[in-house]
Design a protein around this motif. Structure first.
Motif, PDB file in Angstrom:
ATOM      1  N   SER A 139      -0.611   9.349   4.684  1.00 47.46           N
ATOM      2  CA  SER A 139      -1.078   9.884   5.957  1.00 47.46           C
ATOM      3  C   SER A 139      -0.200   9.429   7.113  1.00 47.46           C
ATOM      4  O   SER A 139       0.038  10.181   8.055  1.00 47.46           O
ATOM      5  CB  SER A 139      -2.525   9.464   6.200  1.00 47.46           C
ATOM      6  N   ALA A 140       0.289   8.186   7.055  1.00 48.25           N
ATOM      7  CA  ALA A 140       1.113   7.643   8.135  1.00 48.25           C
ATOM      8  C   ALA A 140       2.567   8.056   8.024  1.00 48.25           C
ATOM      9  O   ALA A 140       3.340   7.865   8.968  1.00 48.25           O
ATOM     10  CB  ALA A 140       1.000   6.124   8.158  1.00 48.25           C
ATOM     11  N   GLY A 141       2.973   8.581   6.867  1.00 46.72           N
ATOM     12  CA  GLY A 141       4.360   8.978   6.679  1.00 46.72           C
ATOM     13  C   GLY A 141       5.309   7.804   6.590  1.00 46.72           C
ATOM     14  O   GLY A 141       6.444   7.875   7.066  1.00 46.72           O
ATOM     15  N   VAL A 142       4.862   6.704   5.978  1.00 49.92           N
ATOM     16  CA  VAL A 142       5.706   5.529   5.841  1.00 49.92           C
ATOM     17  C   VAL A 142       5.850   5.208   4.359  1.00 49.92           C
ATOM     18  O   VAL A 142       5.052   5.632   3.517  1.00 49.92           O
ATOM     19  CB  VAL A 142       5.115   4.307   6.586  1.00 49.92           C
ATOM     20  N   THR A 143       6.879   4.437   4.064  1.00 50.35           N
ATOM     21  CA  THR A 143       7.108   3.986   2.697  1.00 50.35           C
ATOM     22  C   THR A 143       6.560   2.580   2.540  1.00 50.35           C
ATOM     23  O   THR A 143       6.884   1.689   3.328  1.00 50.35           O
ATOM     24  CB  THR A 143       8.600   4.010   2.362  1.00 50.35           C
ATOM     25  N   ALA A 144       5.729   2.376   1.536  1.00 45.91           N
ATOM     26  CA  ALA A 144       5.114   1.077   1.320  1.00 45.91           C
ATOM     27  C   ALA A 144       4.833   0.896  -0.157  1.00 45.91           C
ATOM     28  O   ALA A 144       4.743   1.858  -0.929  1.00 45.91           O
ATOM     29  CB  ALA A 144       3.821   0.950   2.128  1.00 45.91           C
ATOM     30  N   THR A 145       4.674  -0.353  -0.546  1.00 49.85           N
ATOM     31  CA  THR A 145       4.321  -0.678  -1.925  1.00 49.85           C
ATOM     32  C   THR A 145       2.857  -0.356  -2.160  1.00 49.85           C
ATOM     33  O   THR A 145       2.001  -0.798  -1.387  1.00 49.85           O
ATOM     34  CB  THR A 145       4.574  -2.173  -2.195  1.00 49.85           C
ATOM     35  N   THR A 189     -11.220   6.058   0.533  1.00 53.30           N
ATOM     36  CA  THR A 189     -10.157   6.577  -0.323  1.00 53.30           C
ATOM     37  C   THR A 189      -9.634   7.935   0.129  1.00 53.30           C
ATOM     38  O   THR A 189      -8.560   8.333  -0.255  1.00 53.30           O
ATOM     39  CB  THR A 189     -10.660   6.698  -1.768  1.00 53.30           C
ATOM     40  N   THR A 190     -10.395   8.663   0.922  1.00 53.24           N
ATOM     41  CA  THR A 190      -9.921   9.922   1.510  1.00 53.24           C
ATOM     42  C   THR A 190     -10.174   9.863   3.003  1.00 53.24           C
ATOM     43  O   THR A 190     -11.153   9.274   3.455  1.00 53.24           O
ATOM     44  CB  THR A 190     -10.651  11.135   0.914  1.00 53.24           C
ATOM     45  N   TYR A 191      -9.295  10.526   3.769  1.00 62.09           N
ATOM     46  CA  TYR A 191      -9.373  10.337   5.210  1.00 62.09           C
ATOM     47  C   TYR A 191      -8.870  11.589   5.913  1.00 62.09           C
ATOM     48  O   TYR A 191      -7.717  11.990   5.738  1.00 62.09           O
ATOM     49  CB  TYR A 191      -8.535   9.126   5.615  1.00 62.09           C
ATOM     50  N   PRO A 192      -9.708  12.255   6.740  1.00 57.82           N
ATOM     51  CA  PRO A 192      -9.302  13.527   7.338  1.00 57.82           C
ATOM     52  C   PRO A 192      -8.466  13.388   8.604  1.00 57.82           C
ATOM     53  O   PRO A 192      -7.856  14.357   9.042  1.00 57.82           O
ATOM     54  CB  PRO A 192     -10.641  14.199   7.659  1.00 57.82           C
ATOM     55  N   PHE A 193      -8.454  12.202   9.227  1.00 55.34           N
ATOM     56  CA  PHE A 193      -7.743  12.044  10.490  1.00 55.34           C
ATOM     57  C   PHE A 193      -6.390  11.365  10.267  1.00 55.34           C
ATOM     58  O   PHE A 193      -6.035  11.003   9.156  1.00 55.34           O
ATOM     59  CB  PHE A 193      -8.591  11.235  11.470  1.00 55.34           C
ATOM     60  N   SER A 194      -5.665  11.170  11.337  1.00 58.77           N
ATOM     61  CA  SER A 194      -4.329  10.604  11.218  1.00 58.77           C
ATOM     62  C   SER A 194      -4.377   9.090  11.077  1.00 58.77           C
ATOM     63  O   SER A 194      -5.283   8.418  11.572  1.00 58.77           O
ATOM     64  CB  SER A 194      -3.489  10.975  12.442  1.00 58.77           C
ATOM     65  N   VAL A 195      -3.400   8.564  10.391  1.00 60.18           N
ATOM     66  CA  VAL A 195      -3.177   7.122  10.289  1.00 60.18           C
ATOM     67  C   VAL A 195      -1.833   6.836  10.936  1.00 60.18           C
ATOM     68  O   VAL A 195      -0.827   7.467  10.605  1.00 60.18           O
ATOM     69  CB  VAL A 195      -3.185   6.652   8.826  1.00 60.18           C
ATOM     70  N   ILE A 196      -1.807   5.910  11.872  1.00 59.44           N
ATOM     71  CA  ILE A 196      -0.579   5.562  12.584  1.00 59.44           C
ATOM     72  C   ILE A 196      -0.237   4.118  12.256  1.00 59.44           C
ATOM     73  O   ILE A 196      -1.004   3.200  12.562  1.00 59.44           O
ATOM     74  CB  ILE A 196      -0.748   5.746  14.097  1.00 59.44           C
ATOM     75  N   ILE A 197       0.889   3.921  11.599  1.00 58.02           N
ATOM     76  CA  ILE A 197       1.380   2.588  11.275  1.00 58.02           C
ATOM     77  C   ILE A 197       2.640   2.377  12.099  1.00 58.02           C
ATOM     78  O   ILE A 197       3.673   3.003  11.845  1.00 58.02           O
ATOM     79  CB  ILE A 197       1.692   2.431   9.772  1.00 58.02           C
ATOM     80  N   GLY A 241     -12.309   8.909  13.667  1.00 52.89           N
ATOM     81  CA  GLY A 241     -11.127   9.086  14.500  1.00 52.89           C
ATOM     82  C   GLY A 241      -9.910   8.524  13.802  1.00 52.89           C
ATOM     83  O   GLY A 241      -9.955   8.149  12.622  1.00 52.89           O
ATOM     84  N   SER A 242      -8.818   8.444  14.521  1.00 53.70           N
ATOM     85  CA  SER A 242      -7.582   7.950  13.920  1.00 53.70           C
ATOM     86  C   SER A 242      -7.652   6.455  13.655  1.00 53.70           C
ATOM     87  O   SER A 242      -8.429   5.728  14.275  1.00 53.70           O
ATOM     88  CB  SER A 242      -6.401   8.258  14.842  1.00 53.70           C
ATOM     89  N   ILE A 243      -6.852   6.009  12.719  1.00 53.87           N
ATOM     90  CA  ILE A 243      -6.662   4.582  12.444  1.00 53.87           C
ATOM     91  C   ILE A 243      -5.257   4.230  12.923  1.00 53.87           C
ATOM     92  O   ILE A 243      -4.271   4.800  12.463  1.00 53.87           O
ATOM     93  CB  ILE A 243      -6.827   4.259  10.954  1.00 53.87           C
ATOM     94  N   ARG A 244      -5.178   3.302  13.868  1.00 54.42           N
ATOM     95  CA  ARG A 244      -3.892   2.929  14.457  1.00 54.42           C
ATOM     96  C   ARG A 244      -3.672   1.439  14.246  1.00 54.42           C
ATOM     97  O   ARG A 244      -4.492   0.612  14.679  1.00 54.42           O
ATOM     98  CB  ARG A 244      -3.877   3.262  15.946  1.00 54.42           C
ATOM     99  N   ILE A 245      -2.573   1.087  13.603  1.00 50.86           N
ATOM    100  CA  ILE A 245      -2.241  -0.315  13.331  1.00 50.86           C
ATOM    101  C   ILE A 245      -0.835  -0.542  13.861  1.00 50.86           C
ATOM    102  O   ILE A 245       0.141   0.004  13.329  1.00 50.86           O
ATOM    103  CB  ILE A 245      -2.334  -0.629  11.831  1.00 50.86           C
ATOM    104  N   THR A 246      -0.721  -1.322  14.932  1.00 52.51           N
ATOM    105  CA  THR A 246       0.567  -1.525  15.595  1.00 52.51           C
ATOM    106  C   THR A 246       0.738  -2.983  16.000  1.00 52.51           C
ATOM    107  O   THR A 246      -0.227  -3.675  16.309  1.00 52.51           O
ATOM    108  CB  THR A 246       0.682  -0.646  16.857  1.00 52.51           C
TER     109      THR A 246
END
Length: 862
Positions: free
Chosen positions: A647-653, A622-630, A601-606
């Motif tokens: 996957s989360a559409g965020v900018t990170a180092t 290393t590969t993930y078919p579901f959504s990642v929510i940051i 399922g999705s990975i949600r980190i909030t």
């Protein structure tokens, strides 16, 4: 009308026309009424609408008009709309206050209608063709004389209403009470027949007891009977809802009720479907007399329902629906039902119903009857027992239960005087279905020392004085495991529990530290449903600890919410078949799932305000078919794997690379990286770019400098430990090798280990021109490797023999986990005790025996 019909002997059409002409001539109106119903263009004496109130003042005698209307069979309409003024409503109420027969009564969304207006309108009403009321601010509707409503009786969207009574109503055409959340007092105590459908919905404040009393005489419903969302709020929940006189209905739908039990004891026939859906508190649905079901049976989303034995009188011949029964897998604790129902629904592994009815003790009289039954008191194995007598004492409970070894079902609920269950349940070995300990406000200790199996679920909720809960021999829970609102618990001991068949829900245990939780469930290996850990380790000095499930390998999902822990680790968890949610853990700086390879399922980190990096969190994912929510609001979270940020559409180092920028020089002095047998256990985990075998399973508990020993170590290096440390490593530079240094057997100094075997010297120059030379080189290299391995083993053996020199004293036994400790306290490597664990890099477990920390922790020792 009767006299004319008799005298003239005319057809119905002719005499209707004749009567209409007579009425028009006598009353002076434009059109007449027929059979008490007015024509579309008629105005009947006594009929007053909100827009016609002023014309009523022109009537010389309103009471005379009403009397004449009754003599002529006319029935007035009452219509109040949102546009009606207070003066119009008052005039109207006064004009119909003595009326007994109405056509339609419609009062819609007018805030000026008062309790007094409603009392005047309904005070004398005996019959009506229809009643429709919605959106008022008045709080009481009383219809003391009303006996029949031939059409629809509906009250909808009326949340200010708290009292609704029609105690003499006998029959209605259809009944709808929808979205009247505030009603806590209601009476239709003489209602026996609903000709059409009956909908009771969104009445959260209506308790099961009040529902039972309100419809105590209801016998038949000609349409679908729907009971949806009642008894949900506050003290209204958890009671029993019953239709004690109902014998037949065209179908029954029970959805989202807050009652524990829903019962229709004399219901024999349902000519339509039976649907039992999403009843989050309901433990039992009891239809003991039901013998005919013509529609489909659907049972879904009932998380605490354990059985369908309440359908015991229904047989295959009585089930005439063409559709098979549908009993969803989302009833995690439902495992007991008649065998033919299980076969019809294509279920396997269910338990047949017992022929013994449950023993209920809800009063002193029922208690005396139970203890006075010599046969019952002599049994060591009993069926279901439900104890809800508030005043029962510890001694009385001991008398009922202390000799029982097997109990079919045990519910102890709302017993306010109980303080201890240890003696009463000290002999219980097996509970066949469910074990419920709920709403026991004085309970301080719940220890079941020898219970080994609970076939259904375990509920321990709302016991706010409870400090100790222990089931040290429990191995399997067939259903779900629910701990909720046991804030004072400091010790939870389930040291042999290996499997939970359903979901595991742990919430509002503020005093339980992460370490106490980890030790309490140290052997848990699988959770069939969602694993939810919410609001633990929150109070006082309990925050800041580490939470871990050291043996957990699979779960249906994972939620960590609002814990006070500083770190979370699941060292051997590999498969998560549902989502992972990490939310509002404000102290958490480290989260590691070193062996997770699959998430369903999705990975949600909030709202993880102190979390800075996700690099060590999922090293093998290393590969993930579901959504990642940051989520936003995580200012320190700036570093994560590239696949997560994409996957989360965020900018990170991006995480620091763990691959050397150049090939290491020199020949390795130890074996290749495929099966390291003496790699130090404290080396950091960095994001792998080679295969998973090149990644250690833990993160370091100190900085990287501790990985370079200056002398012989005081603890034997070993393979990957099964418990991860508590903090993230300091990231190494990008030129760091993939894994930690290996030890040169002759010197003990670390040297870099390449991820692949280096090219033999000269191989690039000669190529394949001389196969004989190449083979010779390979043979020499293989021989060298063998010599190095033998030398390493010799050094290792000698070091082990000298392990107890004065410079290396044996460890104390301040902490010994029976799963990992071989019992000698020596800090030595022993064979793995888990035969199912097949990681090729694991050769054993390291004893963690010393506890030198003043705070009682052992993380730094690791």
């Amino acid at each position: 009308v009767s006299r004319l019909r008799t005298m003239l002997g005319l057809s119905p059409v002719i005499w209707v026309l004749q009567v209409s002409v007579l009425q028009v001539r006598s009353n002076g109106f434009a059109a007449g009424t027929v059979g008490g119903h007015r024509a579309a263009t008629s105005r009947v004496p006594g009929q007053v609408t909100g827009s016609e109130v002023r014309s009523a003042a022109q009537w010389p005698d309103p009471e005379a008009h009403q009397a004449r209307s009754r003599r002529q069979g006319a029935a007035p309409d009452v219509t109040i709309t949102q546009a009606s003024t207070a003066q119009e409503i008052s005039t109207l109420a006064a004009s119909v206050s003595q009326t007994t027969i109405f056509n339609s009564i419609s009062i819609q969304r007018n805030p000026t209608v008062t309790n007094a207006h409603l009392a005047a309108i309904f005070g004398s009403a005996v019959t009506a063709a229809s009643i429709s009321i919605s959106g008022l601010v008045a709080t009481i509707i009383s219809m003391p004389s009303l006996r029949t409503v031939s059409g629809n009786f509906q009250i909808v969207s009326y949340n200010n209403l708290n009292t609704l009574t029609a105690p003499n109503l006998v029959s209605v055409g259809a009944l709808t009470l929808n979205t009247v959340h505030g009603v806590s007092r209601m009476s239709f105590s003489n209602l026996t027949t609903v000709s059409g459908a009956m909908l009771i919905r969104s009445m959260n404040a209506l308790s099961g007891t009040m529902f039972t009393d309100a419809f105590a005489s209801l016998q038949s419903v000609g349409g679908l009977l729907s009971v949806l969302q009642i008894s949900r709020s506050g003290g209204a929940s958890r009671s029993t809802a019953m239709l004690p006189a109902l014998q037949s209905a065209a179908g029954l739908n029970v959805h989202y009720i807050g009652s524990r039990v829903f019962s229709c004891p004399v219901l024999t026939t349902l000519s339509g479907p039976l649907t039992i859906d999403y009843n989050t508190y309901a433990l039992n649905f009891d239809f003991p007399s039901l013998r005919a079901l013509s529609g489909p049976l659907t049972v879904t989303r009932n998380p605490v329902l354990t059985n369908l034995c309440g359908l015991g009188s229904l047989t295959p011949s009585g089930f005439t629906s063409r559709q098979p029964m549908s009993i969803g897998s989302n009833n995690p604790n439902l495992n007991q039902m008649p065998l033919w129902i299980a076969r019809n629904a294509s279920l396997q592994g269910t338990v047949p119903c017992s022929s013994t009815a449950p023993l209920i003790v809800s009063s002193l009289a029922e208690y005396n009857a139970a203890v006075g039954n010599a046969t019952f008191m002599g049994l060591s194995e009993i069926g279901a027992m439900i104890i809800t007598w508030p005043a029962i004492s510890n001694t009385q409970l001991n008398t009922l239960l202390q000799w029982r070894t097997v109990i079919g079902e045990l519910v102890i609920e709302s017993c306010t005087a109980l303080t201890d269950l240890n003696s009463a349940l000290g002999s219980v070995v097996n509970v066949s279905t469910r074990l419920v300990l709920e709403n026991l406000p004085a309970l301080q200790s719940a220890v079941l020392p020898i219970v080994e199996r609970v076939g259904g679920g375990v509920w321990l909720t709302n016991c706010r004085q409870l400090t100790v809960v222990a089931m040290p021999s429990l191995q399997i829970v067939g259903g779900s495991l629910n701990f909720n609102q046991i804030h004072a618990v400091q010790s939870a001991a389930f040291g042999n529990l290996t499997a939970v068949g359903g979901a595991m829900f742990v919430r509002s245990i503020n005093s339980l530290t992460g370490i106490a939780f980890s030790r309490g469930f140290a052997t848990l290996q699988s959770v069939g449903g969602l694993l939810s850990i919410l609001q633990i380790s929150r109070s006082g000095g309990n925050s800041g600890s580490t939470i871990s499930l050291p043996s957990l390998r699979s779960t249906g999902g994972l939620t960590l919410h609002y814990t006070g822990c500083a770190a979370a680790t699941f060292p051997v968890l590999a498969n998560v078949s549902g989502p992972i949610t990490l939310d509002l853990n404000s102290n958490m700086r480290t989260i590691t799932f070193p062996r997770v390879t699959s998430v369903g399922g999705s990975i949600r980190i909030t709202r993880m305000s102190t979390l800075a990096t996700l690099c060590p969190t999922f090293p093998l994912l290393t590969t993930y078919p579901f959504s990642v929510i940051i989520g936003s609001g995580q200012p320190q979270l700036t570093e994560m794997p590239t696949w997560m940020s994409a996957s989360a559409g965020v900018t990170a180092t991006p995480c620091p690379t763990a691959v050397p920028t150049a090939s290491p020089t020199g020949v390795p002095t130890a074996a290749p990286t495929t099966t390291p047998t003496w790699a130090p256990t404290w080396m950091p985990t960095l994001a792998p770019t080679a295969g998973p075998t090149a990644t250690p399973s833990t993160s370091p508990s100190r900085g990287p400098t501790s990985a370079v020993p200056t002398a012989a170590p005081t603890a034997t290096p070993t393979a990957s430990p099964t418990v991860a440390p508590t903090s993230c490593p300091t990231p190494r530079p990008s030129s760091a090798p993939t894994v930690g240094p290996t030890r040169t057997p002759s010197t003990g100094q670390p040297t870099a280990r390449p991820t692949t075997a280096p090219t033999p010297p000269g191989a690039a120059a000669t190529g394949a021109s001389s196969s004989g030379t190449s083979n010779s080189v390979y043979i020499i290299l293989v021989a060298a490797v063998v010599v190095v391995i033998l030398a390493g083993l010799a050094v290792y053996s000698r070091w082990t023999d000298n392990n107890q020199s004065p410079a290396n004293p044996p460890m104390s036994s301040g902490f010994a986990n029976p799963m990992y400790d071989a019992g000698d306290g020596e800090g030595t490597v022993h064979p793995a005790v888990d035969p199912d664990y097949t990681d090729p890099t694991d050769v054993g477990y390291l004893d963690i025996a010393a506890d030198t920390e003043s705070n009682g922790g052992f993380e730094d020792d690791v």
